[in-house]
Scaffold this motif. Structure first.
Motif, PDB file in Angstrom:
ATOM      1  N   VAL A  43       6.637   1.394  -0.399  1.00 54.53           N
ATOM      2  CA  VAL A  43       5.960   1.417  -1.695  1.00 54.53           C
ATOM      3  C   VAL A  43       4.945   0.280  -1.703  1.00 54.53           C
ATOM      4  N   SER A  44       3.779   0.539  -2.306  1.00 53.87           N
ATOM      5  CA  SER A  44       2.778  -0.516  -2.457  1.00 53.87           C
ATOM      6  C   SER A  44       2.119  -0.376  -3.816  1.00 53.87           C
ATOM      7  N   ILE A  45       1.697  -1.512  -4.333  1.00 55.91           N
ATOM      8  CA  ILE A  45       0.974  -1.543  -5.598  1.00 55.91           C
ATOM      9  C   ILE A  45      -0.186  -2.509  -5.435  1.00 55.91           C
TER      10      ILE A  45
ATOM     11  N   VAL B 107       0.480  -5.229  -2.555  1.00 54.37           N
ATOM     12  CA  VAL B 107       1.784  -5.808  -2.236  1.00 54.37           C
ATOM     13  C   VAL B 107       2.642  -4.655  -1.721  1.00 54.37           C
ATOM     14  N   LEU B 108       3.296  -4.832  -0.571  1.00 55.21           N
ATOM     15  CA  LEU B 108       3.989  -3.747   0.122  1.00 55.21           C
ATOM     16  C   LEU B 108       5.443  -4.106   0.395  1.00 55.21           C
ATOM     17  N   ASP B 109       6.313  -3.103   0.279  1.00 61.23           N
ATOM     18  CA  ASP B 109       7.694  -3.214   0.761  1.00 61.23           C
ATOM     19  C   ASP B 109       7.949  -1.960   1.585  1.00 61.23           C
ATOM     20  N   ALA B 110       8.299  -2.128   2.847  1.00 63.86           N
ATOM     21  CA  ALA B 110       8.532  -0.994   3.733  1.00 63.86           C
ATOM     22  C   ALA B 110       9.675  -1.315   4.674  1.00 63.86           C
ATOM     23  N   GLY B 111      10.407  -0.277   5.062  1.00 61.21           N
ATOM     24  CA  GLY B 111      11.513  -0.447   5.993  1.00 61.21           C
ATOM     25  C   GLY B 111      12.403   0.770   5.977  1.00 61.21           C
ATOM     26  N   ARG B 112      13.629   0.594   6.498  1.00 61.61           N
ATOM     27  CA  ARG B 112      14.610   1.679   6.510  1.00 61.61           C
ATOM     28  C   ARG B 112      15.657   1.344   5.446  1.00 61.61           C
ATOM     29  N   PHE B 113      15.685   2.138   4.383  1.00 58.51           N
ATOM     30  CA  PHE B 113      16.558   1.896   3.243  1.00 58.51           C
ATOM     31  C   PHE B 113      17.399   3.135   2.944  1.00 58.51           C
ATOM     32  N   THR B 114      18.482   2.961   2.183  1.00 55.60           N
ATOM     33  CA  THR B 114      19.345   4.089   1.836  1.00 55.60           C
ATOM     34  C   THR B 114      18.993   4.713   0.493  1.00 55.60           C
ATOM     35  N   ARG B 115      18.416   3.945  -0.433  1.00 56.20           N
ATOM     36  CA  ARG B 115      18.165   4.469  -1.777  1.00 56.20           C
ATOM     37  C   ARG B 115      16.739   4.266  -2.282  1.00 56.20           C
TER      38      ARG B 115
ATOM     39  N   PRO C 150      11.674  -3.289  -5.709  1.00 59.28           N
ATOM     40  CA  PRO C 150      10.430  -3.231  -6.476  1.00 59.28           C
ATOM     41  C   PRO C 150       9.382  -4.220  -5.966  1.00 59.28           C
ATOM     42  N   VAL C 151       8.122  -3.845  -6.134  1.00 55.72           N
ATOM     43  CA  VAL C 151       6.999  -4.728  -5.855  1.00 55.72           C
ATOM     44  C   VAL C 151       6.235  -4.927  -7.164  1.00 55.72           C
TER      45      VAL C 151
END
Length: 84
Positions: free
Chosen positions: A34-36, A44-52, A56-57
């Motif tokens: 997700v990025s905003i 601003v970015l958050d990326a990776g391997r997640f379960t749910r 938040p960014v």
């Protein structure tokens, strides 16, 4: 904003905007991002391997539009410029 594998959630207070990419079903780890980006600012970015969910960014968004993008697995969505 729903898409095939999940949804892109956007929240705004008076001074900040926040975004999350949420999987339709929780479970095994998969690629999410997700990025905003505020207009005139850096994303601003958050990326990776997640379960749910990814995020938040948050960004400062006083009197500024934001552009939000998110993905879960192979599905994705983007908002265009919103919250103007």
């Amino acid at each position: 904003m729903p898409f095939e594998a999940g949804e892109l959630r956007v929240y705004k207070s008076r001074t900040r905007a926040c975004a999350m990419a949420v999987a339709r079903t929780a479970g095994e780890r998969r690629r999410m991002a997700v990025s905003i980006q505020p207009r005139g600012g850096a994303p601003v970015l958050d990326a990776g391997r997640f379960t749910r969910y990814a995020g938040p960014v948050t960004v400062g968004a006083i009197s500024r539009c934001v552009y939000v993008k998110g993905s879960v697995g192979g599905g994705s969505a983007d908002s265009g410029w919103i919250l103007c």
